[in-house]
Design a protein around this motif. Structure first.
Motif, PDB file in Angstrom:
ATOM      1  N   THR A   1     -12.332  28.954 -42.347  1.00  0.00           N
ATOM      2  CA  THR A   1     -11.445  30.098 -42.568  1.00  0.00           C
ATOM      3  C   THR A   1     -10.751  29.935 -43.919  1.00  0.00           C
ATOM      4  O   THR A   1      -9.920  29.034 -44.101  1.00  0.00           O
ATOM      5  CB  THR A   1     -10.392  30.187 -41.445  1.00  0.00           C
ATOM      6  OG1 THR A   1     -11.059  30.183 -40.173  1.00  0.00           O
ATOM      7  CG2 THR A   1      -9.557  31.445 -41.579  1.00  0.00           C
TER       8      THR A   1
ATOM      9  N   HIS B   1      -6.892  29.653 -44.333  1.00  0.00           N
ATOM     10  CA  HIS B   1      -6.264  28.391 -43.936  1.00  0.00           C
ATOM     11  C   HIS B   1      -6.424  27.323 -45.014  1.00  0.00           C
ATOM     12  O   HIS B   1      -5.630  26.381 -45.071  1.00  0.00           O
ATOM     13  CB  HIS B   1      -6.844  27.912 -42.607  1.00  0.00           C
ATOM     14  CG  HIS B   1      -6.514  28.809 -41.458  1.00  0.00           C
ATOM     15  ND1 HIS B   1      -6.964  28.594 -40.171  1.00  0.00           N
ATOM     16  CD2 HIS B   1      -5.746  29.937 -41.403  1.00  0.00           C
ATOM     17  CE1 HIS B   1      -6.503  29.555 -39.379  1.00  0.00           C
ATOM     18  NE2 HIS B   1      -5.782  30.378 -40.101  1.00  0.00           N
TER      19      HIS B   1
ATOM     20  N   ALA C   1      -3.565  28.160 -47.202  1.00  0.00           N
ATOM     21  CA  ALA C   1      -2.322  27.797 -46.513  1.00  0.00           C
ATOM     22  C   ALA C   1      -2.051  26.304 -46.628  1.00  0.00           C
ATOM     23  O   ALA C   1      -0.893  25.881 -46.779  1.00  0.00           O
ATOM     24  CB  ALA C   1      -2.399  28.207 -45.042  1.00  0.00           C
TER      25      ALA C   1
ATOM     26  N   ASP D   1       1.401  24.254 -48.286  1.00  0.00           N
ATOM     27  CA  ASP D   1       2.253  23.620 -47.271  1.00  0.00           C
ATOM     28  C   ASP D   1       2.937  22.378 -47.855  1.00  0.00           C
ATOM     29  O   ASP D   1       2.294  21.367 -48.132  1.00  0.00           O
ATOM     30  CB  ASP D   1       1.399  23.234 -46.059  1.00  0.00           C
ATOM     31  CG  ASP D   1       2.245  22.803 -44.858  1.00  0.00           C
ATOM     32  OD1 ASP D   1       3.423  22.441 -45.052  1.00  0.00           O
ATOM     33  OD2 ASP D   1       1.712  22.818 -43.735  1.00  0.00           O
TER      34      ASP D   1
ATOM     35  N   SER E   1      -5.027  24.526 -37.193  1.00  0.00           N
ATOM     36  CA  SER E   1      -6.413  24.989 -37.076  1.00  0.00           C
ATOM     37  C   SER E   1      -7.360  23.942 -37.653  1.00  0.00           C
ATOM     38  O   SER E   1      -6.959  23.067 -38.432  1.00  0.00           O
ATOM     39  CB  SER E   1      -6.605  26.311 -37.826  1.00  0.00           C
ATOM     40  OG  SER E   1      -6.597  26.099 -39.230  1.00  0.00           O
TER      41      SER E   1
ATOM     42  N   THR F   1      -9.804  24.366 -39.848  1.00  0.00           N
ATOM     43  CA  THR F   1      -9.977  24.492 -41.302  1.00  0.00           C
ATOM     44  C   THR F   1      -8.783  23.926 -42.047  1.00  0.00           C
ATOM     45  O   THR F   1      -8.937  23.257 -43.078  1.00  0.00           O
ATOM     46  CB  THR F   1     -10.198  25.956 -41.695  1.00  0.00           C
ATOM     47  OG1 THR F   1     -11.363  26.459 -41.041  1.00  0.00           O
ATOM     48  CG2 THR F   1     -10.378  26.098 -43.202  1.00  0.00           C
ATOM     49  N   LYS F   2      -7.572  24.176 -41.533  1.00  0.00           N
ATOM     50  CA  LYS F   2      -6.397  23.619 -42.215  1.00  0.00           C
ATOM     51  C   LYS F   2      -6.391  22.099 -42.094  1.00  0.00           C
ATOM     52  O   LYS F   2      -5.968  21.399 -43.026  1.00  0.00           O
ATOM     53  CB  LYS F   2      -5.104  24.214 -41.651  1.00  0.00           C
ATOM     54  CG  LYS F   2      -3.896  23.868 -42.519  1.00  0.00           C
ATOM     55  CD  LYS F   2      -2.649  24.642 -42.166  1.00  0.00           C
ATOM     56  CE  LYS F   2      -1.507  24.243 -43.113  1.00  0.00           C
ATOM     57  NZ  LYS F   2      -0.237  24.923 -42.790  1.00  0.00           N
TER      58      LYS F   2
ATOM     59  N   THR G   1      -3.994  30.193 -32.828  1.00  0.00           N
ATOM     60  CA  THR G   1      -3.707  29.755 -34.200  1.00  0.00           C
ATOM     61  C   THR G   1      -4.786  30.223 -35.171  1.00  0.00           C
ATOM     62  O   THR G   1      -4.832  29.762 -36.305  1.00  0.00           O
ATOM     63  CB  THR G   1      -3.616  28.210 -34.249  1.00  0.00           C
ATOM     64  OG1 THR G   1      -4.835  27.655 -33.716  1.00  0.00           O
ATOM     65  CG2 THR G   1      -2.442  27.701 -33.440  1.00  0.00           C
ATOM     66  N   SER G   2      -5.636  31.159 -34.728  1.00  0.00           N
ATOM     67  CA  SER G   2      -6.764  31.582 -35.563  1.00  0.00           C
ATOM     68  C   SER G   2      -6.320  32.329 -36.808  1.00  0.00           C
ATOM     69  O   SER G   2      -7.018  32.316 -37.824  1.00  0.00           O
ATOM     70  CB  SER G   2      -7.715  32.460 -34.745  1.00  0.00           C
ATOM     71  OG  SER G   2      -7.028  33.573 -34.201  1.00  0.00           O
TER      72      SER G   2
ATOM     73  N   ALA H   1      -2.519  29.605 -38.109  1.00  0.00           N
ATOM     74  CA  ALA H   1      -2.608  28.137 -38.014  1.00  0.00           C
ATOM     75  C   ALA H   1      -1.318  27.589 -37.400  1.00  0.00           C
ATOM     76  O   ALA H   1      -0.873  28.072 -36.366  1.00  0.00           O
ATOM     77  CB  ALA H   1      -2.917  27.518 -39.368  1.00  0.00           C
ATOM     78  N   ASP H   2      -0.679  26.607 -38.062  1.00  0.00           N
ATOM     79  CA  ASP H   2       0.525  25.998 -37.482  1.00  0.00           C
ATOM     80  C   ASP H   2       1.758  26.894 -37.586  1.00  0.00           C
ATOM     81  O   ASP H   2       2.816  26.546 -37.045  1.00  0.00           O
ATOM     82  CB  ASP H   2       0.812  24.648 -38.147  1.00  0.00           C
ATOM     83  CG  ASP H   2       1.029  24.790 -39.643  1.00  0.00           C
ATOM     84  OD1 ASP H   2       0.204  25.442 -40.307  1.00  0.00           O
ATOM     85  OD2 ASP H   2       2.025  24.237 -40.169  1.00  0.00           O
TER      86      ASP H   2
END
Length: 512
Positions: free
Chosen positions: A285, A288, A291, A295, A417, A419-420, A498-499, A502-503
């Motif tokens: 994804t 993500h 993201a 972060d 997720s 991916t993340k 979370t799709s 995510a978090d």
């Protein structure tokens, strides 16, 4: 001849009707009780209740542990052996044979640190790419690759040859190190991850102890080839064989693997979606990925990992050399590296068990980093007492290995997720491995035997790491409280979508 009592009983009139009814009622109730008891017994014997879901889940976890943990731990054992055996090779004549003696130690420092350049650069793309491949094939090929590079180091006869082999080692290990926490998060819950990461990363400490024993043994073989060449061969060839074995033994993703029956697959997929929403199939994804790069907590974890890896890289490569400054011979120094690593493995497992039970990571990371920092303070402040200085190496190894092991478990389930995780885990690891480059260059031979500069820099970084861990755990606790107040407390182990976010999903909760 009948007795008087029997004749009297026979001659007595029949009992009244209401007494007969009483007797029939008792007989009926007795009969009903017996039938119920018999029916209950028959049901227990003939139709046993199916095992509860908890029992089936424990059975599945044992099956996963038997299938995944032994080979994953041994793979990391050889990964760390092949990465850190330079410290032992240095005492066995590698600089004299290939680096023209290297009187300043600078060339050896570059051979040691160049591994981390390729390792750092390749971590994020390699881990994202691993999401699109069968995990067992990806991890097995990575293992075969670095094993071959380790064997090829024994053929190097000059500085460029060693550099090329170490760069290749970094490329292939970049596909393994961050990939294993991501891979294990497919199968283990956050309550189980700490101990599994402790067992896995604890084999780095075992590798330190085992490497010293192998080097000590090889030093007494008196083979036709140089001791350092034999060291690379002995530790490289089993790695190649292990990689081939991994391609057949390790399971693929829960929805793909053939090791599960349908009931086990159902339980595994439910476990995979506790507190998050797992990907279906091999997907990435893009949102993500972005993201993860935005972060701030991943960068804070990078600071933490930077300090720990500076200590880890330096202690791995230079511990035998540091122990020789206590007045021991090279062979005895190789042996004396074993106890600090053994104690570190035990301390890591105990700390990880406690952090799993309490579902709290940050406090344990801060305490472990502070312990390593205290070890460096002892090396800096105590110059003449070798017993205290040797005790300091126990503090350093225990604190450093525990810090890294618990961080890996901490972020394996805190990014929301897949991916993340596939982006964030190699991100903080890549930042942290820059500390490994630093750690490889702050212990030049000219600073011996005190190595004041190296000890001081690494000491400061351990206390910075402790502060970063405290900041992270406080921020997670504040965010969890904010979400509880705003959205309510989530149901334990319930799936969370979370799709998209995510978090950042409203019902997702961090492990502090």
């Amino acid at each position: 001849m009948t007795s008087p009592s029997l004749r009297a009983f026979a001659a007595s009139p029949l009992p009244p009707v209401h007494d007969a009814a009483c007797i029939m009622s008792v007989e009926k109730h007795t009969s009903s009780f017996d039938e119920k008891a018999l029916t209950s017994v028959d049901r227990d014997v003939v139709q046993p209740e199916p095992p509860s879901l908890a029992v089936e889940e424990r059975r599945l976890v044992r099956k996963l542990d038997i299938r995944i943990m032994p080979i994953a731990c041994i793979m990391y054992l050889f990964a760390f052996l092949d990465r850190s055996n330079l410290g032992n090779a240095r005492l066995q004549g590698l600089p004299q044979d290939t680096l023209h003696g290297d009187p300043t130690g600078v060339l050896f420092d570059w051979v040691n640190s160049v591994f981390f350049f390729s390792y750092i650069i390749c971590q994020v793309p390699a881990t994202l790419l691993s999401k699109l491949c069968a995990p067992r094939i990806w991890l097995g090929c990575a293992t075969v690759g670095w094993g071959l590079c380790s064997v090829l180091m024994s053929t190097a006869f000059n500085f460029p040859g060693l550099i090329v082999a170490r760069i290749g080692l970094g490329v292939f290990e970049a596909g393994f190190g961050p990939g294993i926490p991501l891979y294990m998060s497919f199968f283990y819950t956050k309550e189980e991850m700490g101990m599994r990461m402790a067992y896995w990363f604890g084999f780095a400490a075992v590798a330190g102890a085992f490497g010293g024993l192998i080097a000590f043994g090889i030093q007494h073989v008196h083979a036709a080839v140089a001791d350092w060449k034999l060291l690379f061969i002995v530790e490289g060839i089993p790695t190649v064989l292990l990689g081939l074995l991994a391609m057949y033994v390790l399971p693929n993703r829960p929805e793909e693997t053939s090791m599960f029956n349908e009931k086990e697959r159902e339980i595994a997929l439910e476990r995979m979606n506790r507190g998050i929403k797992a990907d279906v199939g091999r997907t990435v994804t893009k949102a993500h990925i972005y993201a993860a790069f935005k972060d701030w907590r991943i960068y804070a974890a990078g600071v933490l990992y930077f300090g720990a890896n500076c200590a880890l890289a330096s202690i791995s490569a230079f511990l035998p050399t540091i122990i020789t400054t206590f007045g021991f011979t090279n062979a005895r120094a190789q042996l004396l590296t074993v106890p600090p690593y053994a104690v570190a493995a035990v301390y890591l497992c105990l700390t990880s068990y406690a952090s799993d039970r309490l579902q709290s990571r940050g406090i344990f990371v801060a305490a472990a980093s502070a312990l390593a920092g205290i070890g460096y303070v002892l090396l800096l402040s105590v110059a003449d007492n070798n017993h205290v200085r040797y005790f300091a190496t126990f503090c350093i190894t225990s604190g450093t290995y525990t810090t890294i092991g618990v961080i890996i478990a901490w972020f394996a389930h805190n990014l929301g997720s897949e991916t993340k995780k596939a982006t964030g885990i190699p991100m903080y690891m890549a930042i942290g491995q820059c500390g490994s480059v630093l750690g490889s260059h702050i212990y030049p031979k000219t600073d011996g035997p005190r190595y004041t500069r190296g000890f001081a820099v690494t000491c400061a970084l351990q206390f910075v790491a402790a502060i970063a861990a405290v900041i992270l755990t406080i921020s997670y606790r504040i965010e969890n409280k904010r979400r509880n107040d705003k959205y309510g407390k989530p149901v334990r182990d319930a799936p969370v979508d979370t799709s998209e976010l995510a978090d950042k999903a409203p019902m997702f909760r961090y492990t502090p």
